[in-house]
Design a protein around this motif. Sequence first.
Motif, PDB file in Angstrom:
ATOM      1  N   GLU A 219       0.829  -1.203   0.000  1.00 43.66           N
ATOM      2  CA  GLU A 219       0.000   0.000   0.000  1.00 43.66           C
ATOM      3  C   GLU A 219       0.872   1.265   0.000  1.00 43.66           C
ATOM      4  OE1 GLU A 219      -3.451   2.132   2.772  1.00 43.66           O
ATOM      5  OE2 GLU A 219      -2.953   0.002   3.047  1.00 43.66           O
ATOM      6  N   LYS A 220       1.911   1.252   0.795  1.00 43.25           N
ATOM      7  CA  LYS A 220       2.806   2.403   0.857  1.00 43.25           C
ATOM      8  C   LYS A 220       3.548   2.595  -0.463  1.00 43.25           C
ATOM      9  CE  LYS A 220       6.734   4.286   3.429  1.00 43.25           C
ATOM     10  NZ  LYS A 220       7.611   4.110   4.609  1.00 43.25           N
ATOM     11  N   ILE A 221       4.060   1.501  -1.024  1.00 43.11           N
ATOM     12  CA  ILE A 221       4.815   1.584  -2.274  1.00 43.11           C
ATOM     13  C   ILE A 221       3.908   2.038  -3.423  1.00 43.11           C
ATOM     14  CG2 ILE A 221       6.104   0.251  -3.984  1.00 43.11           C
ATOM     15  CD1 ILE A 221       7.604   0.911  -1.342  1.00 43.11           C
ATOM     16  N   ASP A 222       2.692   1.534  -3.474  1.00 41.28           N
ATOM     17  CA  ASP A 222       1.743   1.980  -4.507  1.00 41.28           C
ATOM     18  C   ASP A 222       1.480   3.479  -4.385  1.00 41.28           C
ATOM     19  OD1 ASP A 222       1.514  -0.520  -5.598  1.00 41.28           O
ATOM     20  OD2 ASP A 222      -0.384  -1.014  -4.609  1.00 41.28           O
ATOM     21  N   TYR A 223       1.315   3.932  -3.165  1.00 45.46           N
ATOM     22  CA  TYR A 223       1.048   5.357  -2.930  1.00 45.46           C
ATOM     23  C   TYR A 223       2.240   6.209  -3.370  1.00 45.46           C
ATOM     24  CZ  TYR A 223       0.446   9.778  -0.490  1.00 45.46           C
ATOM     25  OH  TYR A 223       0.353  11.117  -0.192  1.00 45.46           O
ATOM     26  N   LEU A 224       3.437   5.826  -2.959  1.00 43.37           N
ATOM     27  CA  LEU A 224       4.628   6.592  -3.313  1.00 43.37           C
ATOM     28  C   LEU A 224       4.870   6.575  -4.825  1.00 43.37           C
ATOM     29  CD1 LEU A 224       7.082   5.471  -0.472  1.00 43.37           C
ATOM     30  CD2 LEU A 224       5.934   7.687  -0.705  1.00 43.37           C
ATOM     31  N   PHE A 225       4.567   5.456  -5.463  1.00 46.69           N
ATOM     32  CA  PHE A 225       4.747   5.334  -6.912  1.00 46.69           C
ATOM     33  C   PHE A 225       3.840   6.318  -7.652  1.00 46.69           C
ATOM     34  CE2 PHE A 225       3.740   3.188 -11.009  1.00 46.69           C
ATOM     35  CZ  PHE A 225       5.024   3.154 -11.540  1.00 46.69           C
ATOM     36  N   GLU A 226       2.609   6.446  -7.205  1.00 47.89           N
ATOM     37  CA  GLU A 226       1.667   7.346  -7.868  1.00 47.89           C
ATOM     38  C   GLU A 226       1.955   8.812  -7.552  1.00 47.89           C
ATOM     39  OE1 GLU A 226      -0.211   6.484 -10.206  1.00 47.89           O
ATOM     40  OE2 GLU A 226       0.113   4.334  -9.919  1.00 47.89           O
ATOM     41  N   GLN A 227       2.609   9.060  -6.402  1.00 52.30           N
ATOM     42  CA  GLN A 227       2.914  10.437  -6.018  1.00 52.30           C
ATOM     43  C   GLN A 227       4.223  10.945  -6.616  1.00 52.30           C
ATOM     44  OE1 GLN A 227       0.842  12.500  -4.133  1.00 52.30           O
ATOM     45  NE2 GLN A 227      -0.541  10.777  -4.513  1.00 52.30           N
ATOM     46  N   LYS A 228       5.085  10.047  -7.067  1.00 49.49           N
ATOM     47  CA  LYS A 228       6.408  10.414  -7.550  1.00 49.49           C
ATOM     48  C   LYS A 228       6.321  11.216  -8.843  1.00 49.49           C
ATOM     49  CE  LYS A 228      10.981   9.936  -7.948  1.00 49.49           C
ATOM     50  NZ  LYS A 228      11.959  10.451  -6.994  1.00 49.49           N
ATOM     51  N   ASN A 229       7.093  12.299  -8.911  1.00 52.46           N
ATOM     52  CA  ASN A 229       7.173  13.098 -10.135  1.00 52.46           C
ATOM     53  C   ASN A 229       8.373  12.608 -10.945  1.00 52.46           C
ATOM     54  OD1 ASN A 229       7.251  14.940 -12.174  1.00 52.46           O
ATOM     55  ND2 ASN A 229       7.441  16.751 -10.865  1.00 52.46           N
ATOM     56  N   PHE A 230       8.163  11.620 -11.786  1.00 52.83           N
ATOM     57  CA  PHE A 230       9.275  11.018 -12.503  1.00 52.83           C
ATOM     58  C   PHE A 230       9.843  11.921 -13.586  1.00 52.83           C
ATOM     59  CE2 PHE A 230       7.032   7.235 -10.877  1.00 52.83           C
ATOM     60  CZ  PHE A 230       8.077   6.686 -10.158  1.00 52.83           C
ATOM     61  N   LEU A 231       9.104  12.961 -13.949  1.00 47.39           N
ATOM     62  CA  LEU A 231       9.602  13.873 -14.968  1.00 47.39           C
ATOM     63  C   LEU A 231      10.866  14.590 -14.511  1.00 47.39           C
ATOM     64  CD1 LEU A 231       6.242  15.451 -16.237  1.00 47.39           C
ATOM     65  CD2 LEU A 231       7.670  13.777 -17.404  1.00 47.39           C
ATOM     66  N   THR A 232      11.040  14.737 -13.216  1.00 43.52           N
ATOM     67  CA  THR A 232      12.224  15.426 -12.705  1.00 43.52           C
ATOM     68  C   THR A 232      13.283  14.458 -12.182  1.00 43.52           C
ATOM     69  OG1 THR A 232      11.261  15.619 -10.492  1.00 43.52           O
ATOM     70  CG2 THR A 232      10.840  17.419 -12.020  1.00 43.52           C
ATOM     71  N   CYS A 233      13.057  13.171 -12.379  1.00 43.60           N
ATOM     72  CA  CYS A 233      13.973  12.171 -11.821  1.00 43.60           C
ATOM     73  C   CYS A 233      15.397  12.354 -12.344  1.00 43.60           C
ATOM     74  CB  CYS A 233      13.466  10.764 -12.140  1.00 43.60           C
ATOM     75  SG  CYS A 233      14.466   9.436 -11.405  1.00 43.60           S
ATOM     76  N   MET A 234      15.564  12.581 -13.634  1.00 44.33           N
ATOM     77  CA  MET A 234      16.884  12.731 -14.225  1.00 44.33           C
ATOM     78  C   MET A 234      17.633  13.906 -13.607  1.00 44.33           C
ATOM     79  SD  MET A 234      17.414  10.396 -16.616  1.00 44.33           S
ATOM     80  CE  MET A 234      18.496  11.067 -17.856  1.00 44.33           C
ATOM     81  N   GLN A 235      16.909  14.963 -13.244  1.00 41.95           N
ATOM     82  CA  GLN A 235      17.535  16.155 -12.693  1.00 41.95           C
ATOM     83  C   GLN A 235      17.938  15.987 -11.236  1.00 41.95           C
ATOM     84  OE1 GLN A 235      14.507  19.080 -13.282  1.00 41.95           O
ATOM     85  NE2 GLN A 235      14.292  18.633 -15.460  1.00 41.95           N
ATOM     86  N   THR A 236      17.399  14.976 -10.569  1.00 45.40           N
ATOM     87  CA  THR A 236      17.666  14.818  -9.135  1.00 45.40           C
ATOM     88  C   THR A 236      18.574  13.643  -8.811  1.00 45.40           C
ATOM     89  OG1 THR A 236      15.691  13.454  -8.833  1.00 45.40           O
ATOM     90  CG2 THR A 236      15.428  15.830  -8.546  1.00 45.40           C
ATOM     91  N   LEU A 237      19.096  12.964  -9.834  1.00 44.68           N
ATOM     92  CA  LEU A 237      19.900  11.772  -9.604  1.00 44.68           C
ATOM     93  C   LEU A 237      21.170  12.063  -8.817  1.00 44.68           C
ATOM     94  CD1 LEU A 237      19.599   9.844 -12.979  1.00 44.68           C
ATOM     95  CD2 LEU A 237      18.568   9.258 -10.807  1.00 44.68           C
ATOM     96  N   GLU A 238      21.702  13.268  -8.924  1.00 42.07           N
ATOM     97  CA  GLU A 238      22.957  13.586  -8.255  1.00 42.07           C
ATOM     98  C   GLU A 238      22.756  14.411  -6.991  1.00 42.07           C
ATOM     99  OE1 GLU A 238      26.023  15.042 -10.807  1.00 42.07           O
ATOM    100  OE2 GLU A 238      25.574  13.638 -12.407  1.00 42.07           O
ATOM    101  N   LYS A 239      21.529  14.553  -6.551  1.00 37.71           N
ATOM    102  CA  LYS A 239      21.250  15.328  -5.343  1.00 37.71           C
ATOM    103  C   LYS A 239      21.058  14.406  -4.143  1.00 37.71           C
ATOM    104  CE  LYS A 239      19.143  19.263  -7.737  1.00 37.71           C
ATOM    105  NZ  LYS A 239      17.911  20.111  -7.871  1.00 37.71           N
TER     106      LYS A 239
END
Length: 270
Positions: A219-239
Amino acid sequence: MKKSISKEIFVPFGIEIEMEGIDFEKGKFEICHNVDKNWKMGTDSTLIREGIELSSPVLSNEQETFEKLKKLAKKLETLNVTFQNASFQVNLDADSFRCIDFVNLLKMFSIYENIIYQFSMGEDQNIRESAYEYAAPIGQRFYDKYHSHAQIKDSYQRFINNKAMSISLKRTPKKVDDPIKIIEFRTPNGTYSYDLWFNYITFFSAFLTYVKNKNFDKEKIDYLFEQKNFLTCMQTLEKIDEKKAIQLAELIFTNEEDKSSFYKQYVYRK
């Protein structure tokens, strides 16, 4: 030097070490005669400067295994190999995770992918250019696939035998009905550090064990998956995201020493 056995590792595993800056025949002679003749050596088109791809036999969580890895790490250091276009890969036996849900695995990997990337950046503290081509982040791709298929199993088909992604579900080539045999994790940078190898093997073993565990919080993982903004994932890989790293460590690790090693490597990258 890190310890030689971890309670987090209980399945057969293998590693692949890509390296550059060494003549193939010299590397083969040094490793076969001074470390282990059972390791396979080959070439890889992604490696540019006299590259070698070194593949281990099936390994187990025993003192002898890690003593041999320490010896190999020392040998690669003395050979002055480099890793400009190279990766380190951990292969875990899928049969040991027979009931694992690959959708849950890819969801969780997507959620914490920025942490995983940062953790596995090696000593260089950056991401090699070719990583985006041969160990690409999966978050946006998997999110799109998951929401575009009526059949859930179709959402992870593109990750089967795919050498372009940071995680690959490997089955026997040309046998599409075969079950997944190996779960391969591809890091953004190669290394000859035994401590980093040990931490990678321990981390990915603990990660898979948690996904299969009866305490997996779907339930937690499903929630976090739907809330994640993957469009910015590439920009945050080094943060650095210490809060999220602690959250991940608390989920997957059962051993405090391994948890501490993960956290220190993530924050300080060494």
